[in-house]
Design a protein around this motif. Structure first.
Motif, PDB file in Angstrom:
ATOM      1  N   ILE A  42       0.857  -1.184   0.000  1.00  0.00           N
ATOM      2  CA  ILE A  42       0.000   0.000   0.000  1.00  0.00           C
ATOM      3  C   ILE A  42       0.892   1.232   0.000  1.00  0.00           C
ATOM      4  N   ILE A  43       0.651   2.136  -0.944  1.00  0.00           N
ATOM      5  CA  ILE A  43       1.432   3.363  -1.061  1.00  0.00           C
ATOM      6  C   ILE A  43       0.813   4.434  -0.158  1.00  0.00           C
ATOM      7  N   VAL A  44       1.669   5.161   0.548  1.00  0.00           N
ATOM      8  CA  VAL A  44       1.227   6.279   1.386  1.00  0.00           C
ATOM      9  C   VAL A  44       2.105   7.489   1.071  1.00  0.00           C
ATOM     10  N   ALA A  45       1.699   8.651   1.557  1.00  0.00           N
ATOM     11  CA  ALA A  45       2.458   9.881   1.311  1.00  0.00           C
ATOM     12  C   ALA A  45       3.331  10.221   2.512  1.00  0.00           C
ATOM     13  N   GLU A  46       4.491  10.761   2.233  1.00  0.00           N
ATOM     14  CA  GLU A  46       5.353  11.239   3.312  1.00  0.00           C
ATOM     15  C   GLU A  46       4.640  12.331   4.104  1.00  0.00           C
ATOM     16  N   ASN A  47       4.948  12.395   5.388  1.00  0.00           N
ATOM     17  CA  ASN A  47       4.369  13.375   6.316  1.00  0.00           C
ATOM     18  C   ASN A  47       2.870  13.180   6.502  1.00  0.00           C
ATOM     19  N   ASN A  48       2.406  11.959   6.253  1.00  0.00           N
ATOM     20  CA  ASN A  48       0.998  11.650   6.438  1.00  0.00           C
ATOM     21  C   ASN A  48       0.640  11.621   7.921  1.00  0.00           C
ATOM     22  N   PHE A  49      -0.654  11.725   8.190  1.00  0.00           N
ATOM     23  CA  PHE A  49      -1.177  11.427   9.524  1.00  0.00           C
ATOM     24  C   PHE A  49      -2.493  10.697   9.349  1.00  0.00           C
ATOM     25  N   HIS A  50      -2.505   9.424   9.732  1.00  0.00           N
ATOM     26  CA  HIS A  50      -3.710   8.614   9.624  1.00  0.00           C
ATOM     27  C   HIS A  50      -4.085   7.979  10.959  1.00  0.00           C
ATOM     28  N   GLY A  51      -3.473   8.434  12.046  1.00  0.00           N
ATOM     29  CA  GLY A  51      -3.759   7.866  13.357  1.00  0.00           C
ATOM     30  C   GLY A  51      -2.479   7.442  14.062  1.00  0.00           C
ATOM     31  N   ARG A  52      -2.638   6.732  15.185  1.00  0.00           N
ATOM     32  CA  ARG A  52      -1.465   6.337  15.968  1.00  0.00           C
ATOM     33  C   ARG A  52      -1.492   4.866  16.372  1.00  0.00           C
ATOM     34  N   THR A  53      -2.207   4.045  15.624  1.00  0.00           N
ATOM     35  CA  THR A  53      -2.161   2.614  15.899  1.00  0.00           C
ATOM     36  C   THR A  53      -0.818   2.047  15.434  1.00  0.00           C
ATOM     37  N   THR A  54      -0.518   0.833  15.844  1.00  0.00           N
ATOM     38  CA  THR A  54       0.770   0.226  15.494  1.00  0.00           C
ATOM     39  C   THR A  54       0.971   0.169  13.991  1.00  0.00           C
ATOM     40  N   THR A  55      -0.060  -0.217  13.257  1.00  0.00           N
ATOM     41  CA  THR A  55       0.065  -0.287  11.804  1.00  0.00           C
ATOM     42  C   THR A  55       0.310   1.094  11.206  1.00  0.00           C
ATOM     43  N   VAL A  56      -0.447   2.080  11.646  1.00  0.00           N
ATOM     44  CA  VAL A  56      -0.346   3.411  11.044  1.00  0.00           C
ATOM     45  C   VAL A  56       1.000   4.059  11.328  1.00  0.00           C
ATOM     46  N   ILE A  57       1.517   3.937  12.542  1.00  0.00           N
ATOM     47  CA  ILE A  57       2.821   4.554  12.817  1.00  0.00           C
ATOM     48  C   ILE A  57       3.942   3.856  12.057  1.00  0.00           C
ATOM     49  N   SER A  58       3.671   2.658  11.562  1.00  0.00           N
ATOM     50  CA  SER A  58       4.680   1.938  10.787  1.00  0.00           C
ATOM     51  C   SER A  58       5.031   2.676   9.504  1.00  0.00           C
ATOM     52  N   PHE A  59       4.104   3.507   8.996  1.00  0.00           N
ATOM     53  CA  PHE A  59       4.411   4.264   7.783  1.00  0.00           C
ATOM     54  C   PHE A  59       4.353   5.771   8.030  1.00  0.00           C
ATOM     55  N   SER A  60       4.633   6.164   9.275  1.00  0.00           N
ATOM     56  CA  SER A  60       4.682   7.581   9.625  1.00  0.00           C
ATOM     57  C   SER A  60       6.110   8.108   9.547  1.00  0.00           C
ATOM     58  N   ASN A  61       6.242   9.412   9.244  1.00  0.00           N
ATOM     59  CA  ASN A  61       7.543  10.072   9.285  1.00  0.00           C
ATOM     60  C   ASN A  61       7.848  10.660  10.662  1.00  0.00           C
ATOM     61  N   ASP A  62       6.851  10.667  11.529  1.00  0.00           N
ATOM     62  CA  ASP A  62       6.993  11.299  12.839  1.00  0.00           C
ATOM     63  C   ASP A  62       7.736  10.355  13.779  1.00  0.00           C
ATOM     64  N   GLU A  63       8.999  10.623  14.001  1.00  0.00           N
ATOM     65  CA  GLU A  63       9.808   9.739  14.840  1.00  0.00           C
ATOM     66  C   GLU A  63       9.339   9.750  16.285  1.00  0.00           C
ATOM     67  N   ASN A  64       8.737  10.831  16.723  1.00  0.00           N
ATOM     68  CA  ASN A  64       8.196  10.869  18.073  1.00  0.00           C
ATOM     69  C   ASN A  64       7.062   9.861  18.232  1.00  0.00           C
ATOM     70  N   ALA A  65       6.297   9.647  17.154  1.00  0.00           N
ATOM     71  CA  ALA A  65       5.203   8.675  17.186  1.00  0.00           C
ATOM     72  C   ALA A  65       5.698   7.246  16.972  1.00  0.00           C
ATOM     73  N   ARG A  66       6.876   7.103  16.342  1.00  0.00           N
ATOM     74  CA  ARG A  66       7.385   5.776  15.971  1.00  0.00           C
ATOM     75  C   ARG A  66       8.387   5.163  16.959  1.00  0.00           C
ATOM     76  N   LYS A  67       9.267   5.987  17.494  1.00  0.00           N
ATOM     77  CA  LYS A  67      10.423   5.480  18.231  1.00  0.00           C
ATOM     78  C   LYS A  67      10.017   4.609  19.426  1.00  0.00           C
ATOM     79  N   ASN A  68      10.622   3.430  19.487  1.00  0.00           N
ATOM     80  CA  ASN A  68      10.417   2.450  20.562  1.00  0.00           C
ATOM     81  C   ASN A  68       9.025   1.819  20.559  1.00  0.00           C
TER      82      ASN A  68
END
Length: 424
Positions: free
Chosen positions: A138-164
């Motif tokens: 599935i293609i997504v856009a950089e700097n997207n925001f689609h939520g904060r579930t585990t799957t969604v943060i997997s394709f987020s650019n926001d390191e604060n939302a992703r790290k750890n």
């Protein structure tokens, strides 16, 4: 026994002590809302310029939606989907006709809506497109925001939302936003089943793409037999001056499929203002060829499609249409951007203004690491207007769509006063 709140200080201290620190709120404690206004515990009145991230487009505590909630809550609130109820069917007919789709899968939160769309897209890819199981992309856009579930943060650019929070879910590819050649290149991969995109990137700072981006993206996807999924959780329900942001420049009021400028997605994700801020409701809409891949037991939610939520949602959508909120958002949006552009031209503290309808942002002429935008929002609060920064140096402005022109000018005067004070 529940604690009685007597002051803002007390409320903030309780949240800090007993609540997880997963938000950084502006220092204001709200206790009442009506229309475009909010009041704090001490009784001070504010203009709301965030609308609960566009969840209360119809204004706070809209009387028609409130009455629908009261009436349904007095009759039946929840059955689960183990049984039929007498409200869900009428809601499904209403919302599919309202947005021009065959079928709907109702859920609760926006993030659930996104997760639902991703599951449907993958299943469609395996069963309809012929992609080998477990190989869908599935293609997504950089700097997207689609939520904060585990799957969604997997394709987020926001390191604060992703790290750890890893390991991350595979099966996603990021491309630059507002870049058709990048999308065309990504679609050369025959394992791609869908392109998920926000028509305007709200959390990224109300980043507004070229006027023809959405139309061209949908055309490219159709050519390559890839599902075009529009996340309109924040941009939908009249926020951008049309019923949906994918409606482009038409002045639609709920009849998008009849408009020549309408880009119909293969899947549409809705949330937030679909229920006017009264109850969590989200929905994924698609035609039968796509939605038909979901069978009993393959997806669901105890509360998804509950009688209380869907009755509220129907009424909230009626309010949008009856009060012509899309047209009001379009008109006031032009006025707001004109006022803000004058400030940008006059004061160097502001860099630019952008947006559509009543989803707008002003970029502060400072670094993302600076506190200037936050400090300006605190100053706005002190002057009776509530807004919130995003991405450090961007202030998002998104008032309820029931705002009048006089109220908007009063708010612009407040913003101008604060900008002037930061320019000395």
């Amino acid at each position: 026994m529940m604690e009685t709140i007597n002051s803002s200080k007390q409320a903030i201290e309780l949240e800090e002590k007993y609540g997880a620190h997963n938000y950084h709120p502006l220092p204001v404690v709200l206790s009442k809302g009506e229309g475009v206004y909010l009041w704090d515990v001490e009784g001070k009145r504010y203009f709301d310029f965030l609308s609960a991230y566009s969840a209360v487009n119809q204004g706070h505590c809209h009387p028609r939606i409130k009455q629908a909630l009261i009436d349904q809550a007095s009759t039946l609130t929840l059955t689960s989907r183990a049984f039929y109820n007498d409200v869900l069917g009428p809601f499904e007919k209403y919302i599919t006709e309202y947005f021009g789709f065959d079928m709907v899968l109702p859920m609760n939160t926006g993030a659930e809506g996104v997760e639902t769309a991703l599951k449907i897209a993958r299943k469609w890819g395996y069963e309809k497109k012929g992609v080998r199981e477990n190989e869908a992309v599935i293609i997504v856009a950089e700097n997207n925001f689609h939520g904060r579930t585990t799957t969604v943060i997997s394709f987020s650019n926001d390191e604060n939302a992703r790290k750890n929070f890893g390991p991350y879910t595979p099966g996603f590819e990021k491309i630059p936003y507002d870049d058709i050649p990048a999308l065309q290149s990504a679609l050369e991969n025959k394992h791609v089943v869908a392109f998920l995109v926000e028509p305007i990137q709200g959390e990224a700072g109300v980043y507004t793409p070229d006027d023809d981006y959405i139309r061209k993206a949908a055309e490219v996807c159709k050519k390559e037999n890839v599902l075009f999924i529009a996340d309109e959780i924040q941009t939908g329900i009249a926020r951008t001056g049309s019923l949906l942001a994918v409606c482009g420049h038409c002045s639609c009021e709920g009849h998008c499929e009849k408009q020549s400028s309408y880009t119909k997605p293969d899947m549409l994700i809705l949330g937030k203002a679909i229920s006017g801020g009264f109850y969590p409701v989200s929905a994924v809409l698609a035609d039968k060829e796509v939605m038909g891949v979901i069978k009993p037991g393959q997806h669901g939610s105890t509360f998804g499609g509950n009688p209380l939520g869907v009755k509220v949602a129907m009424t909230a959508l009626e309010v949008v249409r009856d009060e012509k909120l899309a047209l009001n958002a379009r008109k006031l949006g032009h006025i707001f951007r004109e006022r803000m552009q004058k400030l940008v031209d006059e004061y160097s503290i502001l860099k630019l203004v952008r947006g559509k309808g009543l989803l707008n942002a002003v970029v502060v002429n400072d670094t993302q690491e600076s506190s200037t935008a936050w400090d300006m929002c605190v100053a706005l609060k002190e002057n009776g207007l509530l807004a919130k920064p995003t991405h450090g140096n961007i202030i998002r402005f998104a008032p309820p769509l029931v705002m009048t022109e006089d109220q908007l000018h009063e708010c612009c005067d407040i913003i101008e006063k604060v900008v002037r004070s930061f320019s000395k």
